[in-house]
Design a protein around this motif. Structure first.
Motif, PDB file in Angstrom:
ATOM      1  N   GLN A  76      -1.960  -7.735  -4.694  1.00 55.53           N
ATOM      2  CA  GLN A  76      -1.823  -7.218  -5.812  1.00 55.53           C
ATOM      3  C   GLN A  76      -3.243  -7.167  -6.735  1.00 55.53           C
ATOM      4  O   GLN A  76      -3.608  -8.462  -7.109  1.00 55.53           O
ATOM      5  N   GLU A 117       0.616  -2.327  -8.595  1.00 56.69           N
ATOM      6  CA  GLU A 117       1.754  -3.066  -7.948  1.00 56.69           C
ATOM      7  C   GLU A 117       1.359  -3.958  -6.766  1.00 56.69           C
ATOM      8  O   GLU A 117       0.196  -3.655  -6.342  1.00 56.69           O
ATOM      9  N   ARG A 118       2.295  -4.924  -6.373  1.00 55.85           N
ATOM     10  CA  ARG A 118       2.153  -5.611  -5.225  1.00 55.85           C
ATOM     11  C   ARG A 118       2.449  -4.795  -3.860  1.00 55.85           C
ATOM     12  O   ARG A 118       3.468  -4.213  -3.971  1.00 55.85           O
ATOM     13  N   ASP A 162      10.101 -13.753   5.825  1.00 56.58           N
ATOM     14  CA  ASP A 162      11.643 -12.914   5.890  1.00 56.58           C
ATOM     15  C   ASP A 162      12.451 -13.479   6.739  1.00 56.58           C
ATOM     16  O   ASP A 162      12.106 -13.528   8.137  1.00 56.58           O
ATOM     17  N   THR A 219      15.704 -12.586   7.288  1.00 60.08           N
ATOM     18  CA  THR A 219      16.857 -12.098   7.496  1.00 60.08           C
ATOM     19  C   THR A 219      17.118 -11.353   8.888  1.00 60.08           C
ATOM     20  O   THR A 219      18.273 -11.183   9.364  1.00 60.08           O
ATOM     21  N   LEU A 255       8.739  -3.818   3.727  1.00 58.60           N
ATOM     22  CA  LEU A 255       9.157  -3.765   2.548  1.00 58.60           C
ATOM     23  C   LEU A 255       9.346  -5.071   1.651  1.00 58.60           C
ATOM     24  O   LEU A 255       9.702  -6.063   2.051  1.00 58.60           O
ATOM     25  N   LEU A 256       8.645  -4.977   0.520  1.00 59.23           N
ATOM     26  CA  LEU A 256       8.552  -6.317  -0.300  1.00 59.23           C
ATOM     27  C   LEU A 256       9.934  -6.933  -0.492  1.00 59.23           C
ATOM     28  O   LEU A 256      10.104  -8.144  -0.359  1.00 59.23           O
ATOM     29  N   GLN A 257      10.776  -6.013  -0.708  1.00 59.55           N
ATOM     30  CA  GLN A 257      12.383  -6.524  -0.933  1.00 59.55           C
ATOM     31  C   GLN A 257      12.915  -7.406   0.239  1.00 59.55           C
ATOM     32  O   GLN A 257      14.094  -8.062  -0.245  1.00 59.55           O
ATOM     33  N   LEU A 258      12.320  -7.315   1.405  1.00 56.66           N
ATOM     34  CA  LEU A 258      13.128  -7.985   2.354  1.00 56.66           C
ATOM     35  C   LEU A 258      12.495  -9.498   2.403  1.00 56.66           C
ATOM     36  O   LEU A 258      13.373 -10.386   3.181  1.00 56.66           O
ATOM     37  N   TYR A 259      11.502  -9.571   1.647  1.00 53.63           N
ATOM     38  CA  TYR A 259      11.017 -11.190   1.893  1.00 53.63           C
ATOM     39  C   TYR A 259      11.490 -12.056   0.767  1.00 53.63           C
ATOM     40  O   TYR A 259      11.471 -11.699  -0.663  1.00 53.63           O
ATOM     41  N   ASP A 260      12.208 -13.185   1.055  1.00 52.98           N
ATOM     42  CA  ASP A 260      12.872 -13.825   0.040  1.00 52.98           C
ATOM     43  C   ASP A 260      11.975 -15.097  -0.382  1.00 52.98           C
ATOM     44  O   ASP A 260      12.298 -15.687  -1.341  1.00 52.98           O
ATOM     45  N   TRP A 307       8.185 -16.763  -1.151  1.00 53.86           N
ATOM     46  CA  TRP A 307       6.672 -16.200  -1.435  1.00 53.86           C
ATOM     47  C   TRP A 307       5.977 -17.457  -1.873  1.00 53.86           C
ATOM     48  O   TRP A 307       6.356 -18.644  -2.374  1.00 53.86           O
TER      49      TRP A 307
END
Length: 125
Positions: free
Chosen positions: A38, A43-44, A98, A100, A108-113, A115
């Protein structure tokens, strides 16, 4: 899983740095690992990811051929070797995990829980 990224610093254009991401908590080998960055005011974005076994990797076009992601499951650590650094690589770099299992090498950033806290990389011209 808890993540701690380190290894950032100040480097001249054309130089190299190696980032490390140390993991603890859950089983490291059950997580795909990713690096994101970032820049100020932006954005990251995705940089690279590696599958749980380390067999598969994925890179953003902007770093392909210059950066290498790797992992050592015995040491619970992921790495990002950055060569031929450019001023536009300047950013805070984050590692992420991630668990999942949806994709081998998620971008996709959203897949990583999970950080890490980020490490600053500054490339001077």
């Amino acid at each position: 899983v808890q993540l701690q990224a380190y290894g950032g610093g100040l480097v001249q254009a054309g130089g190299s740095l190696r980032l490390s991401c140390a993991a603890s908590g859950r089983t490291f080998s059950s997580c795909a690992m990713g690096w994101f960055r970032q820049a100020p005011g932006k954005e990251r974005i995705f940089v690279a990811s590696i599958s749980r076994s380390g067999e598969y990797t994925r890179y953003a076009d902007s770093v392909k051929g210059r950066f290498t992601i790797s992992r050592d499951n015995a040491k619970n650590t992921a790495y990002l070797q950055m060569n031929s650094l450019k001023p536009e690589d300047t950013a805070v770099y984050y590692c992420a995990a991630d668990d999942t299992g949806i994709l081998d090498v998620p971008s996709l950033l959203q897949l990583y829980d999970y950080w890490g806290q980020g490490t600053q990389v500054t490339v001077s011209s």
